[in-house]
Enzyme design. Structure first.
Site, mmCIF file in Angstrom:
data_model
loop_
_atom_site.group_PDB
_atom_site.id
_atom_site.type_symbol
_atom_site.label_atom_id
_atom_site.label_comp_id
_atom_site.label_asym_id
_atom_site.label_seq_id
_atom_site.Cartn_x
_atom_site.Cartn_y
_atom_site.Cartn_z
ATOM 1 N N ILE A 103 0.914 -1.160 0.074
ATOM 2 C CA ILE A 103 -0.016 0.097 -0.095
ATOM 3 C C ILE A 103 1.021 1.239 0.019
ATOM 4 C CG2 ILE A 103 -1.933 1.432 1.165
ATOM 5 C CD1 ILE A 103 -2.365 -1.471 2.696
ATOM 6 N N CYS A 104 0.655 2.056 -1.088
ATOM 7 C CA CYS A 104 1.390 3.423 -0.966
ATOM 8 C C CYS A 104 0.664 4.467 -0.211
ATOM 9 C CB CYS A 104 1.486 3.876 -2.414
ATOM 10 S SG CYS A 104 2.734 5.240 -2.679
ATOM 11 N N LEU A 105 0.886 4.630 0.879
ATOM 12 C CA LEU A 105 0.301 5.710 2.004
ATOM 13 C C LEU A 105 1.230 6.149 2.707
ATOM 14 C CD1 LEU A 105 -2.665 6.325 2.819
ATOM 15 C CD2 LEU A 105 -2.840 4.619 4.259
#
Length: 180
Positions: A119-121
């Site tokens: 997840i790119c967060l």
């Protein structure tokens, strides 16, 4: 037990440990981490974010790895879909962010979720703060999915999945897109 000048001191009782001690680092850091995780575990069990439930079996053997079952929010592209989030906590938690990724058979198709579950967060890496919690991470992920307008993978998905480390925290993310 004798203290200074021969004065007897009462012995302090240690709290009951629910999980076995691990041979990692400093014991005071581990105790702090375990205490924080136990508190967050109870909070997630008693007051989970909407559509989230703790997979009770996942914490039976270790407090450092949790699976959270998630259902897509009503009225969104993910309504009725079921996902699983894997949380892994290091001995430095909460000073170090947890490793969080989607796992299982159904990984959401989303511009910030790679097909391997990463997840790119930003709050999972550089914007992490010890004031954040598992619940706040869950809410951020629900919000991220709920605001999505089109189901698609990140443009570099194929390359990233072939070349990335298994641990998404070892990725140097480039946060440049707030739209989905």
């Amino acid at each position: 037990m004798l203290g200074p000048r021969g004065v007897t001191r009462a012995r302090r009782l240690r709290p009951l440990r629910l999980w076995p001690r691990r041979p990692w680092g400093d014991g005071s850091i581990m105790a702090s981490m375990q205490k924080r995780l136990q508190k967050e575990l109870l909070a997630l069990q008693n007051d989970p974010p909407p559509g989230m439930t703790l997979n009770e079996k996942s914490v039976q053997n270790s407090i450092t790895q949790w699976i959270v079952d998630m259902e897509g929010a009503p009225g969104t592209l993910y309504e009725g879909e079921k996902f699983q989030l894997l949380f892994k906590f290091s001995s430095r938690y909460p000073f170090d962010s947890p490793q969080v990724m989607f796992t299982g058979e159904n990984i959401p198709v989303h511009p910030h979720v790679y097909s391997n579950g990463h997840i790119c967060l930003s709050i999972l890496t550089e914007d992490w703060s010890p004031a954040l919690s598992v619940q706040s991470v869950c809410l951020s992920i629900i919000s991220m999915l709920s605001s999505c307008k089109e189901k698609r993978r990140p443009p570099d998905n194929s390359f990233y999945v072939r070349t990335c480390n298994k641990n998404p925290k070892k990725t140097k993310w480039w946060y440049h897109d707030d739209t989905c």
